[in-house]
Design a protein around this motif. Structure first.
Motif, short mmCIF file in Angstrom:
data_model
loop_
_atom_site.label_atom_id
_atom_site.label_comp_id
_atom_site.label_asym_id
_atom_site.label_seq_id
_atom_site.Cartn_x
_atom_site.Cartn_y
_atom_site.Cartn_z
N LYS A 1 2.88 4.88 5.88
CA LYS A 1 1.58 5.53 5.90
C LYS A 1 0.61 4.83 4.89
CE LYS A 1 3.05 10.00 7.33
NZ LYS A 1 3.15 11.69 6.59
N GLN A 2 1.21 4.46 3.76
CA GLN A 2 0.33 3.84 2.81
C GLN A 2 -0.14 2.51 3.18
OE1 GLN A 2 0.80 4.31 -1.53
NE2 GLN A 2 1.39 6.58 -1.36
N ALA B 1 3.81 8.04 -7.44
CA ALA B 1 3.04 6.85 -7.37
C ALA B 1 4.07 5.53 -7.42
CB ALA B 1 1.83 6.61 -7.84
N VAL C 1 6.76 5.43 -4.80
CA VAL C 1 6.25 4.90 -3.64
C VAL C 1 5.91 3.28 -3.67
CG1 VAL C 1 4.43 4.63 -1.88
CG2 VAL C 1 5.31 6.92 -2.59
N ALA C 2 5.56 2.73 -4.77
CA ALA C 2 4.87 1.56 -5.01
C ALA C 2 6.11 0.54 -5.14
CB ALA C 2 3.93 1.30 -6.30
N ALA D 1 -2.87 2.61 5.77
CA ALA D 1 -4.06 3.07 5.14
C ALA D 1 -4.64 1.88 4.46
CB ALA D 1 -3.94 4.09 4.13
N ARG D 2 -3.87 0.78 3.83
CA ARG D 2 -4.42 -0.24 3.15
C ARG D 2 -5.05 -1.41 4.44
NH1 ARG D 2 0.61 -0.45 0.33
NH2 ARG D 2 0.15 0.79 -1.98
N GLU E 1 6.35 7.70 4.28
CA GLU E 1 5.26 7.67 3.15
C GLU E 1 4.68 6.28 2.84
OE1 GLU E 1 1.97 8.84 0.96
OE2 GLU E 1 3.14 9.98 2.28
N THR E 2 5.76 5.27 2.64
CA THR E 2 5.30 4.01 2.42
C THR E 2 4.66 3.40 3.62
OG1 THR E 2 7.54 3.12 3.28
CG2 THR E 2 7.39 3.66 0.99
#
Length: 210
Positions: free
Chosen positions: A80-81, A30, A33-34, A84-85, A77-78
């Motif tokens: 995708k996140q 996490a 990614v953040a 999602a937001r 992945e970033t």
């Protein structure tokens, strides 16, 4: 829409890198990614290497590659996140205005305007699409899938709001919003993007009878 609700819905677009006191409480994946999301927003995907991401995440390259096989995997992945937001914003609007598709559309426009006026860095997905021009880059599928879902949601709301030309209205609203994002980045604070909500209202009125 109340300012409190607007602020709540805008949270998914805010800076996601944790403050230093919180970093240690996040799992390594996490943190990586953040940190990557924020560095990509600040410096661009091409401008950030895995060393910088690992350092920002208080980790190392070995750990990064243990979770992600390559930088491209991490980029996907970033995105995708981020996608999602964006979906969470739709869910927030649905909860705030149940059974009122027109209010949800207007809420989406309001949220988009807030982001355009307050975040000059623009849309992460659009920025990535421009930067990663190679047609075979794996991130392109992530971006295309996210944009498709976003348009389907907007089109469905336009149809529920009472227009038989839902696709045309959704396309027009998306063009206005995306165009306003570009203007916000290129013409300064007082550019044409200031007319976004007025232009969207006129477009909605042209397609949907009172």
């Amino acid at each position: 829409m109340s300012s409190a609700l607007t602020q709540e819905m805008s949270k998914p677009h805010e800076t996601v890198t944790p403050v230093e006191s919180d970093v240690g409480r996040m799992p390594p994946r996490a943190r990586i990614v953040a940190s990557a999301i924020e560095l990509f927003r600040q410096q661009g995907i091409r401008g950030v290497g895995v060393d910088a991401i690992a350092e920002a995440a208080e980790s190392n390259k070995m750990t990064l590659y243990r979770h992600f096989g390559s930088k491209d995997d991490l980029v996907c992945e970033t995105l995708k996140q981020v996608s999602a937001r964006r979906e969470q914003i739709w869910r927030d609007l649905e909860a705030a205005f149940p059974d009122d598709p027109l209010a949800q559309i207007r809420g989406w426009i309001e949220e988009a305007a807030e982001c355009i006026f307050n975040d000059p860095r623009g849309c992460d997905l659009a920025n990535a699409a421009i930067e990663l021009k190679e047609a075979n880059h794996p991130a392109f599928k992530v971006i295309m899938d996210a944009k498709k879902v976003h348009m389907e949601r907007l089109t469905s709301l336009c149809r529920q709001a009472g227009t038989k030309q839902a696709e045309q209205l959704a396309d027009a609203l998306m063009l206005l919003v995306e165009g306003a994002r570009v203007c916000g980045q290129s013409t300064g604070a007082e550019g044409p993007q200031q007319q976004l909500k007025r232009a969207c209202d006129a477009m909605i009125a042209a397609y949907i009878s009172p």
